[in-house]
Structure formats: structure tokens, C-alpha cells
Design a protein around this motif. Structure first.
Motif, short mmCIF file in Angstrom:
data_model
loop_
_atom_site.label_atom_id
_atom_site.label_comp_id
_atom_site.label_asym_id
_atom_site.label_seq_id
_atom_site.Cartn_x
_atom_site.Cartn_y
_atom_site.Cartn_z
N PHE A 37 -11.17 -20.10 -4.11
CA PHE A 37 -9.74 -19.77 -4.16
C PHE A 37 -9.35 -19.27 -5.54
O PHE A 37 -10.11 -19.36 -6.50
CB PHE A 37 -8.92 -20.99 -3.75
CG PHE A 37 -9.36 -21.55 -2.43
CD1 PHE A 37 -9.11 -20.88 -1.25
CD2 PHE A 37 -10.09 -22.73 -2.38
CE1 PHE A 37 -9.55 -21.37 -0.03
CE2 PHE A 37 -10.54 -23.24 -1.16
CZ PHE A 37 -10.27 -22.56 0.02
N ALA A 38 -8.13 -18.73 -5.62
CA ALA A 38 -7.68 -18.04 -6.83
C ALA A 38 -7.54 -18.96 -8.02
O ALA A 38 -7.30 -20.17 -7.88
CB ALA A 38 -6.35 -17.35 -6.55
N GLY A 41 -4.88 -22.16 -8.75
CA GLY A 41 -4.57 -22.94 -7.56
C GLY A 41 -5.11 -24.36 -7.67
O GLY A 41 -5.87 -24.68 -8.59
N THR A 68 -13.15 -15.40 -4.10
CA THR A 68 -12.15 -15.56 -3.06
C THR A 68 -12.42 -14.65 -1.86
O THR A 68 -13.16 -13.68 -1.95
CB THR A 68 -10.76 -15.24 -3.62
OG1 THR A 68 -10.73 -13.86 -4.05
CG2 THR A 68 -10.43 -16.12 -4.81
N ALA A 157 -0.20 -21.26 4.78
CA ALA A 157 -0.71 -20.38 3.74
C ALA A 157 -1.74 -19.38 4.25
O ALA A 157 -2.43 -18.74 3.46
CB ALA A 157 -1.30 -21.20 2.60
N ALA A 161 -6.18 -22.11 6.12
CA ALA A 161 -5.67 -22.90 5.00
C ALA A 161 -5.41 -24.33 5.46
O ALA A 161 -5.20 -24.59 6.65
CB ALA A 161 -4.39 -22.28 4.47
N TYR A 183 1.37 -16.99 5.85
CA TYR A 183 1.64 -16.28 4.60
C TYR A 183 0.32 -16.05 3.88
O TYR A 183 -0.72 -16.62 4.23
CB TYR A 183 2.57 -17.10 3.70
CG TYR A 183 4.02 -17.12 4.15
CD1 TYR A 183 4.96 -16.28 3.56
CD2 TYR A 183 4.43 -17.97 5.17
CE1 TYR A 183 6.29 -16.30 3.97
CE2 TYR A 183 5.76 -18.00 5.59
CZ TYR A 183 6.67 -17.15 4.98
OH TYR A 183 7.99 -17.17 5.39
N LYS A 184 0.37 -15.23 2.86
CA LYS A 184 -0.82 -14.98 2.03
C LYS A 184 -0.79 -15.92 0.83
O LYS A 184 -0.61 -15.51 -0.31
CB LYS A 184 -0.87 -13.52 1.58
CG LYS A 184 -1.11 -12.55 2.73
CD LYS A 184 -1.22 -11.12 2.23
CE LYS A 184 -1.52 -10.17 3.38
NZ LYS A 184 -1.62 -8.76 2.92
N GLY A 185 -0.93 -17.20 1.12
CA GLY A 185 -0.95 -18.19 0.05
C GLY A 185 0.17 -19.21 0.19
O GLY A 185 1.20 -18.97 0.85
N THR A 186 -0.04 -20.36 -0.45
CA THR A 186 0.94 -21.44 -0.40
C THR A 186 2.21 -21.09 -1.16
O THR A 186 3.31 -21.47 -0.74
CB THR A 186 0.32 -22.73 -0.98
OG1 THR A 186 -0.88 -23.04 -0.27
CG2 THR A 186 1.28 -23.90 -0.84
N ASP A 203 2.34 -29.17 2.89
CA ASP A 203 1.86 -28.71 1.60
C ASP A 203 1.24 -29.87 0.82
O ASP A 203 1.52 -31.05 1.08
CB ASP A 203 3.00 -28.09 0.79
CG ASP A 203 2.52 -27.25 -0.39
OD1 ASP A 203 1.31 -26.95 -0.44
OD2 ASP A 203 3.33 -26.92 -1.27
#
Length: 325
Positions: A37-38, A41, A68, A157, A161, A183-186, A203
Motif C-alpha cells: 500500500f501507499a 498509509g 502497490t 476504500a 480493502a 472509493y480509491k482509498g480510505t 474504518d
């Protein structure tokens, strides 16, 4: 005679090239720690805290590489193809086990591709909503979603995810199919939850604690067995009558299958040193988590957790019919 000498020399050379790596030989230069992951994060933060101490123990740099893509399966695939010498390791969260079902076609066999170093930590999850969402408490929420299921949106996310998996479990346990919004990410998912564009979100405490404390989102329940210290006033779902709603973002460290035991043992000793490091413990507490026990931070502890989690999530994902490929 000459032929025998040449044959013996060739045999010796072959044995030398395939001889197992010993703890004394390892590591031969920097160790690459793959993170799926990025940078910045939650999993990346955990990885860098652990790497900071491990490189002191190993005597070589531990270089965190954010590999990623594809819900973490690209990094897992790279580890599966890496040489089994301990020079490439992977720090991944529970997604490594859910991907075994979420992805119906993988470039590796999740049941045979990896060796195990140890568990690292588990970050709690909680269910939050937009601040002006109508239900006042968890009991009212359960009644509301049953009456308005077609109108209630549940953000995540992205496919695969942990927020996606958490949402699947919530819907299965309540028997209500909500409108899921990937979504594209939290970060974007939380932004839209705070802004009122979506109703609900599962979350991690690492991302939700701040918005809860500043009343930018409403917290209904934690997906934990016990209340969490950073949010002591938020009850668990079990306290409120929803049994089985427990999702912790647990992290583990992996090597390619076939990595020699002496190398795994050396990596494990370095991992345990990191988990006992006071600065690591302090920083984990700030994230709402803590290092796992010594028994969990072992190859055996991670292996048992890994296969138990594959078995746990497979029927939930199949029942939801939501796949990532």
C-alpha cells in the motif's frame, strides 16, 4: 581419472550453489521489505516502525518498498517469485488472506506460496457515519437500515480493502443489503462520509479516531471484542447485541516458501526486537494498537492465523458475491 575429477568438481560446484543459506550468511546486503500500500498509509507506517529496529538487529538496511496495486496482490506475487533467501520480505495486512477468495485468478497459490515470520500488530476497526445521520445510537441504526436499506449507502476504500470486508460482514450479520460505494482509498471515503455524501463507513482507528473526537463523524460501535483505549466511550457491537462483528486489521511478515529455517529464525528475532522496542510500542499506542504477544509473533502463530482467516472469510465473501477480479 581426469573425467572423475571433472565430475567431482562439477558436483561440488552444484552443491555449493544450492546449499541452504545459513544464519551466518544472512543478510547479504540490504533487505527489501515489500508493502502493498501507499506511503503514509496505516500499513506503511507499521512497516517503517518495524524496519527501523530490524535493520539494527540484522546489521543491514531494511528498505521499505511500496509495491502497490491490485489490492495488494502485486506485492504478494512479487514475494512468491522472489528467491527464498530472506533478502525479500513482505509486510501485509489481513488482505493477504481475503484475496485468496476475492481474486478468483491469482498468479500464485496463496496456500503454498509463502513462508511465515510472525504477526506484528492488529489495528481495531469501527463503524462510523456522516455527522447528521438520523439514527442516534446503534440500536436505532439497526432498525433504520432494515426500514431504509435501499436508501442507505455504505462506503469502502475499494474492492478487497479491509473496509470492504468489514462492510460485507456487517451486512451479513444484520441481514441487510446496503448500497456499497467503493472509493480509491480510505481518505476519499472518509472525506465523503464527513461531508455527508455517504452514510456509513467501516474504518481503522488510525484514520477514524481524529474525526470521531472532533465530531466530524458519528461512531456507533467498534468491531472489537473489547472497548479500545483511544475511544473508551464507544461501545463494542457485541455489547449492543450484534455478535460476531469483529474485524481487526492484523499485520504479518512473510518470506517466499522454502526460505531456510535459520534465515526465518534470524528475521523473527529481529521482528521481536522491534515489537519490544519502547519507541515502537509508544508509536503503536498512538495509532490505537499494540504489538502482538510473543506467541503470536512467531512463524507458527502467523501460519495458524493465516489459514484460519482464509477459512473464516471465504464463505462471507462468497455469500456476498462481491469479487475483486
Amino acid at each position: 581419472m581426469v573425467f572423475r575429477r571433472l565430475a567431482a568438481a562439477a558436483a561440488f560446484a552444484f552443491v555449493s550453489t544450492v546449499a541452504p543459506v545459513s544464519a551466518q550468511d544472512f543478510p547479504k546486503g540490504p533487505v527489501t521489505m515489500l508493502v502493498p500500500f501507499a506511503a503514509g498509509g496505516p500499513t506503511d507506517v507499521v512497516a517503517r516502525l518495524v524496519a527501523r529496529v530490524m535493520e539494527k538487529e540484522l546489521g543491514q538496511p531494511v528498505l521499505v518498498e511500496n509495491a502497490t496495486g491490485a489490492g495488494g496482490t502485486l506485492a504478494s506475487g512479487r514475494l512468491a517469485r522472489a528467491a527464498p533467501d530472506g533478502q525479500t520480505i513482505l509486510l501485509h495486512h489481513m488482505g493477504i488472506t481475503t484475496s485468496a477468495t476475492l481474486y478468483r485468478k491469482l498468479a500464485y497459490d496463496p496456500k503454498t506460496a509463502f513462508g511465515f515470520v510472525g504477526q506484528v500488530t492488529t489495528v481495531p476497526m469501527l463503524l462510523v457515519s456522516r455527522p447528521n445521520f438520523e439514527p442516534a445510537d446503534f440500536k436505532a441504526l439497526l432498525a433504520y437500515i432494515k426500514d431504509n436499506k435501499d436508501k442507505v449507502s455504505l462506503a469502502n476504500a475499494g474492492p478487497g480493502a479491509v473496509s470492504h470486508i468489514c462492510g460485507m460482514l456487517f451486512m451479513q450479520l444484520t441481514g441487510v443489503k446496503l448500497t456499497t460505494v467503493p472509493y480509491k482509498g480510505t481518505g476519499p471515503a472518509m472525506t465523503d462520509t464527513m461531508g455527508g455524501q455517504v452514510d456509513l463507513l467501516c474504518d481503522q482507528t488510525t484514520g477514524a479516531t481524529g474525526p470521531v473526537k472532533t465530531h466530524k463523524v458519528k461512531a456507533y460501535a467498534t468491531a472489537t471484542a473489547e472497548r479500545i483505549p483511544v475511544l473508551p466511550d464507544v461501545p463494542t457491537a457485541a455489547e449492543l447485541g450484534l455478535k460476531g462483528f469483529e474485524v481487526g486489521v492484523w499485520h504479518g511478515m512473510y518470506v517466499p516458501a522454502g526460505t531456510p529455517a535459520p534465515v526465518v529464525d534470524k528475521l523473527n528475532a529481529a521482528l521481536k526486537a522491534a515489537l519490544h522496542d519502547p519507541e515502537t510500542v509508544r508509536r503503536f499506542a498512538e495509532l490505537g494498537t499494540a504489538p502482538v504477544s510473543d506467541a503470536e509473533a512467531t512463524p507458527e502463530g502467523l501460519k495458524a492465523k493465516y489459514f484460519a482467516e482464509i477459512d473464516r472469510w471465504a464463505p462471507i465473501i462468497k455469500a456476498a458475491g462481491e469479487y475483486a477480479d
